[in-house]
Write an enzyme that holds these catalytic residues in place. Structure first.
Site, PDB file in Angstrom:
ATOM      1  N   ASP A  14      10.023  11.484  -8.716  1.00 15.25           N
ATOM      2  CA  ASP A  14       9.877  10.659  -7.509  1.00 15.25           C
ATOM      3  C   ASP A  14      10.682   9.368  -7.662  1.00 15.25           C
ATOM      4  O   ASP A  14      10.217   8.282  -7.337  1.00 15.25           O
ATOM      5  CB  ASP A  14       8.397  10.342  -7.266  1.00 15.25           C
ATOM      6  N   VAL A  74      -2.309  -1.824  -3.479  1.00 12.53           N
ATOM      7  CA  VAL A  74      -2.033  -2.606  -4.672  1.00 12.53           C
ATOM      8  C   VAL A  74      -2.375  -4.052  -4.374  1.00 12.53           C
ATOM      9  O   VAL A  74      -1.917  -4.619  -3.371  1.00 12.53           O
ATOM     10  CB  VAL A  74      -0.556  -2.472  -5.096  1.00 12.53           C
ATOM     11  N   LYS A 101       0.845  -1.189   0.000  1.00 12.29           N
ATOM     12  CA  LYS A 101       0.000   0.000   0.000  1.00 12.29           C
ATOM     13  C   LYS A 101       0.876   1.232   0.000  1.00 12.29           C
ATOM     14  O   LYS A 101       2.050   1.199   0.396  1.00 12.29           O
ATOM     15  CB  LYS A 101      -0.943   0.013   1.184  1.00 12.29           C
TER      16      LYS A 101
END
EC number: 2.7.11.1
Length: 1367
Positions: free
Chosen positions: A933, A824, A818
């Protein structure tokens, strides 16, 4: 011993014979295969044909054999009284006899005797051919043979003089036996026609010569014998040729022109040859020749007037096709024949070369005279064929074969240059071949060409010689023909096949030599086509209608088989414009009918490329084998694995166009909602027109091409009635444009499906699964219900198109991990059984945290990109509460989990991972995408150990820009005049920036959003700053100038000027000295002390609505922050909070807010490499403030065991100035660094990685266990996702939904859950529906790759059938 010239003749003779025998074997096998199907065929025909194949094969393999025994055996077959051989079988026997006779005759002329042959057999070697000649031509009077013996010998000497094409050298040989002449003259024509067109010259040859002394005769070329019977080449024989038939035809046409010009140019000077002493018989022949010349001149003057009259009549006769037999030179009889010897040949060649030079000089002087005589002589030659006496006309040819001299001109004419010599193929096609050509094709000749030496035309022949002329009509009977009437099939097949296969490709024209395995339907099609046309062949002045029925095929007339194929009924197009475009595949014939399929019972083709090789749908269904069937991932229908590759291409094209039409429907529904809202605010007079527009938009959603075409014309009239200043006019234009886009998409999908073979067709959701018209007529206009994929627009029509993904198509197995905004799950597609990773995000959280744009950005990037180092996305869809991204599942986990298990990595392992990450970032940067990211958590590992980059939620592709740049979005909720969007004010970038890191850092989880909490900002799950409390139901409108652009539009808008705002952190308030590297940064100003810096200069958080300006308030806030912020745990513990944004990987330009670009990703890459090698981040601190200070001041501790190359690379990647950072000018700067010296960038994907996961099964999630332990994710799916299961069963969400907060903040979970339950669900649902109207997407290219991967991993389909063009 033979000289080199004779050896060349022997070699050419053998090659030519072998080639003809190979074609004969192919033809015989085809006849044998077809005759086995005929009902009237008898066993004797089959046995005879098989024996002929054996004889031809044996003859082809051996170099010197006793061909007399074969001739006797073949003659016995023809003369058999017990079995009467007729039709195609008789034709094959005669054809093989002809080939053997040609080979034998050339050997006789060269004096070749077989090693195993006795003298007695050599004397009687023509007995078999004499019998056949007596048997076939018994009507010719043989009493005159002895009377005309000498005369005919002279004629033969005049007509036999040729050159050898490979070497252009002349060989003189003896006259062949006349009784062998029927086979040497056999030219694949009807035998009756052969007899009818025999001229006086030919009859004298046949009747006047019997047994001639071979040693005393000469003047004939060996090449003339074994080339006199040309091969009728077909398209299927071009595989044996190494050059183009078109080039050969051009060569022949040039030689035709040259020969005609030479015949028009008068009489040249004869070539003088050395005259050795002649024997008495030859001296007598020479005297007779002189007498005949005088007689010929007198007769020519008398016949000139008759020739002119006949010319006018014959020019009026239509001739569509003219058959030419091209010979390299006309016969010559100027000089007496010479015996064969090497000295004579060499002397002749030298004399001829000298003569050639003289002729070239004379030619230039006589050009003007030739032009004046050209027209008159051409008319004379065409008007009248040569009289019998013309065979004695003196002609000669030079050894060069390029100069031709005739009695009509004293100067030679140089021929056109022939193309470069081409290496002869297996079967040599020579210039004496027969060509059917139209008169218009030869542009160099104004009138039809009729050569006197090509085809003699008189039907009445003169038997006898000298003055006595006996006229006798040549009549042949059907029983005494050399071949049956089926020989017409050979001629017609050659021509029809050439015409029929003109448009086919070269691969389809080839045939295997081994015809036993050929799946051939052309025989039936050609025979039917021949029966249909029935066009007689016209050969100069002789017109004979050849019979169309062959003895072996007496079927009644039927239309061609391919026109009876029922699959033609399915090939329909929407307009005549696309008729010429179909079919998509290359095809020269359609598949056979049902009767042939039952006889053949052939297996499927491995990859069918034409209709003739595609099995019917019924045959596929009858032989359905589950082990050979595969599931297409696009249409989700089973299809045979051998057809999956071609089917996938068509399926992807059709469904992609159909999905475009479905997206247009979404936009039309959105416009209809806007019109419904506007109809409440306008006067009653204009409301009627608005309602009409709305009904048209909804009507276009539910109907297809024909109805929408009518709507487009109706919209033209409606738009004219609007006031140009009316805002609704723009909506009307938009509706018309959307309807047009839908019609075009449906047409393209319809054309793709209908123009493809039925076996390849796809189940397009709209084309083949459209709702019935009855349901549409009974239901009021409105949006269709697309099940869970589009729950916003519901009507009474419960129609779910096939191929549109929904949540019910997947079976959730267990959670994987998660993140900050969702979880997920590992799931399986129920119909196909494929394993996927599904990322689930809650819509209400996305709206409250202002992450809607980021979700769409991530969807667009995943849909747009296609790279082996980037994660693939297959579907995106939504339900009422959730948004889903279906991506590929990578069983190897992520690099964060790998680092947790290993502690640190070996330099070689880290080098491989970083190198693949460099390629991924290079691909993204080349498409204008900045990830922003990059961290180990987002580097996933596939089952082979390679890296794939994921999580593009914070990426930037210039997707956010001001509204003035983009056209207005007509389905945006702001057009309704109301803005119901509820969100917190996000951080504002300097110039059109995106809400990325700032919103990520400042976004709080549901745990901290209650009515009583202050506006605390969470970084890593800890309170950083506190502000004035905000009620939970307060809605701050988002900026209207922000608008989401499409990915295609955003490619050109990429810039590095935007940056997110930073929360109010005392980043620069530290006792540590400022790094001297920061002082070199352009525009950097050392900040004042925190007690002197105005609070207004510090960026505020996204949840604040008011700010304070006094120093006391700022000091209180700092104290409150220190009290509420607990000390941070070590790096390996606080790293688990990276799901909401870890500051360790942020570039300095992002923290300072001075604009950033692709260099920010390279900075993060340097941090990752340092962490891989050392096990800890280079800027790790005890708090977030300390971490940020370490980044800006570049406080790095370098370990001693780090290699110099790695340290240099990290040092350059972590440069504070983006312009000085390695990679600022492109990824090539990084790839060329010495650290990657051992990396082969071109083959890195095929290299064996240092870490390869060991996976038990496709559902193995063991490599994600470290993340599960950190996030406390339960493997029990029912427990971890209980509210989700209830949502599937009851279609409503529980109020106790699992939050996305970190486990360290469990104390606030209950409060956050209660806050979530108190939200205004109506407002959130409205905003959610408005922002997710166009979210459905299917990546057909990724699904196509799944089909290809299945074919690559599965065992190939082995078929017993070998394709026609296979080698």
């Amino acid at each position: 011993m033979y000289n080199s010239q004779q050896q060349n003749i022997i070699k050419i003779n053998k090659q030519d014979t072998d080639g003809r025998l190979q074609l004969f074997i192919v033809d015989a096998k085809r006849t044998l295969r077809n005759s086995s199907i005929e009902l009237e065929s008898s066993q004797i025909y089959i046995d005879v044909t098989k024996r002929l194949i054996d004889i031809a094969s044996l003859f082809c393999k051996q170099e010197e054999i006793q061909y007399e025994s074969f001739a006797e055996e073949l003659l016995s077959i023809l003369n058999s009284t017990q079995f009467k051989i007729l039709g195609k079988c008789r034709e094959l026997v005669i054809k093989l006899l002809t080939i053997i006779a040609k080979y034998a005759r050339v050997n006789q002329l060269l004096g070749i005797e077989s090693k195993d042959r006795s003298p007695s057999s050599s004397i009687n070697k023509n007995n078999g051919f004499d019998q056949l000649y007596d048997f076939e031509l018994n009507r010719i009077d043989e009493n005159n043979n002895n009377n005309n013996n000498n005369n005919n010998n002279n004629n033969n000497n005049n007509n036999k003089n040729k050159t050898i094409s490979p070497t252009h050298q002349t060989i003189q040989a003896t006259i062949p036996s006349p009784k062998l002449q029927p086979f040497l003259d056999h030219d694949d024509k009807d035998d009756k026609e052969i007899i009818d067109i025999v001229s006086n010259k030919d009859k004298d040859q046949l009747n006047g010569v019997d047994d001639v002394d071979l040693s005393n005769t000469s003047g004939i070329s060996c090449k003339e014998i074994f080339e006199k019977n040309p091969i009728n080449f077909q398209k299927s024989h071009y595989r044996c040729l190494s050059y183009s038939p078109k080039l050969l035809e051009q060569q022949l046409q040039q030689k035709l022109v040259n020969q005609q010009i030479k015949l028009k140019n008068g009489k040249p000077s004869p070539i003088k040859r050395p005259s050795p002493p002649l024997p008495p018989p030859q001296q007598q022949q020479k005297e007779q020749q002189k007498e005949q010349k005088e007689q010929q001149k007198e007769q020519q003057k008398e016949q000139q007037k008759e020739q002119q009259k006949e010319q006018e009549q014959k020019q009026q006769e239509p001739q569509k096709y003219v058959k030419f037999e091209i010979q390299k030179s006309p016969p010559s009889n100027l000089l007496p024949p010479l015996p064969i010897s090497s000295s004579n040949i060499s002397n002749e060649i030298s004399k001829q070369q000298q003569q050639q030079q003289q002729q070239q000089q004379q030619q230039q002087q006589q050009q003007q005279q030739q032009q004046q005589q050209q027209q008159q002589q051409q008319q004379q030659q065409i008007a009248q064929p040569p009289p019998p006496q013309s065979i004695t006309s003196p002609q000669t040819i030079s050894a060069n074969n390029n100069i031709l001299t005739t009695p009509l001109s004293s100067q030679p004419t140089q021929s056109l240059e022939t193309p470069s010599t081409i290496k002869p193929p297996l079967l040599s096609r020579r210039v004496s071949d027969i060509i059917y050509s139209k008169n218009e094709t030869n542009l160099n000749i104004k009138e039809p060409i009729h050569s006197k030496d090509i085809i003699p035309t008189p039907l009445e022949t003169n038997v006898g010689g000298g003055g006595g002329e006996i006229t006798k009509k040549v009549v042949g009977s059907e029983e005494n023909l050399l071949s049956s009437s089926s020989e017409e099939e050979t001629l017609s097949t050659s021509e029809e096949h050439d015409e029929y296969t003109t448009s086919t490709s070269g691969e389809d024209e080839e045939e295997d030599e081994d015809d036993d395995n050929i799946y051939n339907t052309n025989h039936y099609e050609i025979s039917e086509r021949k029966l249909k046309n029935k066009r007689p062949f016209k050969k100069t002045h002789v017109h004979h209608s050849l019979s169309a029925n062959s003895p072996l095929s007496r079927k009644p007339y039927e239309s061609p088989v391919f026109l009876l194929d029922p699959r033609l009924n399915d090939l329909k197009t929407s307009s005549d414009e696309y008729i010429l475009k179909r079919p998509l595949v290359r095809s020269k014939s359609f598949s056979p009918n049902k009767e042939e399929e039952q006889i053949k019972k052939e297996p499927y083709r491995k990859l069918a490329r034409s209709f003739s090789e595609i099995p019917s749908v019924k045959l596929i269904e009858d032989h359905n084998d589950d082990s050979q069937m595969a599931m297409c991932r696009i249409c989700e229908e089973p299809i045979h694995s051998s057809l999956l590759e071609d089917h996938s291409k068509i399926c992807a094209m059709a469904n992609e166009e159909d999905m475009k039409a479905m997206n247009v429907d979404d936009h039309l529904r959105a416009v209809a909602k806007i019109l419904l809202t506007r109809s409440n605010d306008i006067p009653h007079e204009k409301r009627k027109m608005i309602i009409e527009l709305r009904e048209i938009a909804l009507f276009a959603v539910e109907n297809g091409i024909k109805e929408n075409l009518k709507m487009i014309h109706i919209m033209n009239d409606i738009i004219k009635n609007f006031d140009p200043k009316d805002d609704n006019r723009e909506l009307a234009i938009k509706i018309q444009s959307l309807i047009s886009d839908k019609v075009n998409a449906l047409k393209r999908a319809d054309d793709v499906i209908n123009s493809s073979p039925r076996i390849f067709r796809t189940n397009s959701p709209r084309i083949l699964k459209s709702p019935r018209e009855e349901e549409l007529s009974q239901t009021p206009l409105g949006g269709r219900l697309r099940s869970d994929s589009d729950p916003v627009h519901q009507t009474q029509i419960e129609y779910k198109p096939k191929g549109v993904p929904t949540i019910s198509d997947f079976e959730f197995i267990k959670p994987i991990t998660k993140g900050g905004y969702g979880k997920v799950f590992l799931a399986k597609k129920i119909r196909t059984g494929d394993i996927y990773a599904i990322k689930r995000l809650k819509k209400s959280d996305m709206i409250k945290k202002n992450q809607l744009d980021h979700v769409k950005v991530e969807r667009n990037i995943l849909a747009y990109t296609s790279n082996p180092f980037v994660v693939k996305m297959y579907y995106s869809f939504q339900t009422k509460e959730y948004y889903y991204l279906v991506m590929e599942y990578l069983q190897g986990g992520d690099c964060f989990s790998l680092l947790q298990m290993l502690g640190s990595m070996d330099e070689n392992m880290a080098k491989m991972i970083i190198a693949e990450t460099v390629l991924a970032l290079e691909y993204l940067h080349s498409h204008g995408i900045v990830h922003r990211d990059v961290k180990p958590d987002n580097l996933l590992i596939d089952k082979k150990g390679h890296i794939k980059l994921t999580d593009f939620g914070l990426s930037k592709v210039g997707l956010l820009d001001r509204q003035t740049v983009v056209p207005p979005s007509y389905f945006s909720p702001t057009l309704s005049g109301k803005n119901n969007q509820s969100s917190s004010s996000s951080s504002v970038s300097n110039i059109g920036g995106s809400n990325t890191i700032g919103s990520n850092i400042s976004s709080t989880n549901n745990n901290n959003n209650n009515n009583n909490t202050t506006g605390a900002t969470m970084v890593g799950g800890h309170v950083i700053n506190t502000e004035t409390p905000i009620p939970s139901n307060t809605a701050i409108p988002a900026k209207k100038e922000k608008k989401l652009l499409s990915l295609a539009q955003s490619k050109s808008l990429f810039s590095a000027s935007s940056s997110p705002s930073i929360p109010s952190l005392n980043l620069l308030n530290s006792d540590k000295p400022i790094s001297p590297m920061m002082m070199g940064v352009k525009g950097f100003i050392p900040p004042p002390p925190i007690n002197q810096q105005p609070i207004s200069n510090i960026p505020t958080t996204t949840t604040t609505t008011t700010t304070t300006t006094t120093g006391q308030q700022s000091q209180q806030q700092s104290q409150q922050q220190q009290q509420t912020t607990p000390p941070l745990p070590p790096h390996n513990i606080h790293r688990k909070l990276s799901c909401v944004g870890t500051p360790d990987y942020l570039a300095p330009e992002i923290l300072l807010g001075i604009g950033h670009g692709a260099s920010a990703d390279w900075f993060s890459l340097g941090v990752i490499l340092y962490e891989f090698l050392c096990g800890v981040s280079p800027f790790n601190g005890s708090s977030v403030q300390e971490t940020f200070q370490n980044i800006l001041q570049r406080n790095i501790s370098w370990p001693e065991d780090m290699s110099p190359e790695a340290r240099d690379l990290i040092d350059k990647l972590l440069a504070l100035d983006p312009r000085q950072r390695l990679g600022f000018n492109g990824a090539e700067e990084i790839k060329s660094h010495p650290f990657f010296k051992s990396i082969n960038w071109k083959t890195i994907l095929t290299q064996e990685p240092y870490f390869k996961p060991k996976i038990e099964n496709l559902q193995d999630t063991s490599y994600f266990d470290p993340r599960k332990e950190i996030y406390k994710v339960s493997d029990d799916f029912a427990e971890s996702c209980k509210p989700f299961v209830q949502n599937q069963n009851q279609n409503k969400e529980s109020s106790t939904i699992l939050t996305t907060s970190p486990p360290s903040t469990s104390s606030t979970t209950a409060t956050a859950t209660a806050t979530t339950s108190n939200l205004d669900s109506i407002t959130i649902n409205q905003n959610t529906n408005a922002n997710f109207d166009d979210f459905l997407y299917v990546n057909f290219q990724s699904l196509l790759e799944l089909n290809k991967n299945y074919l690559a991993e599965a065992k190939p389909f082995n078929s017993n059938h070998r394709r026609r063009n296979s080698t």
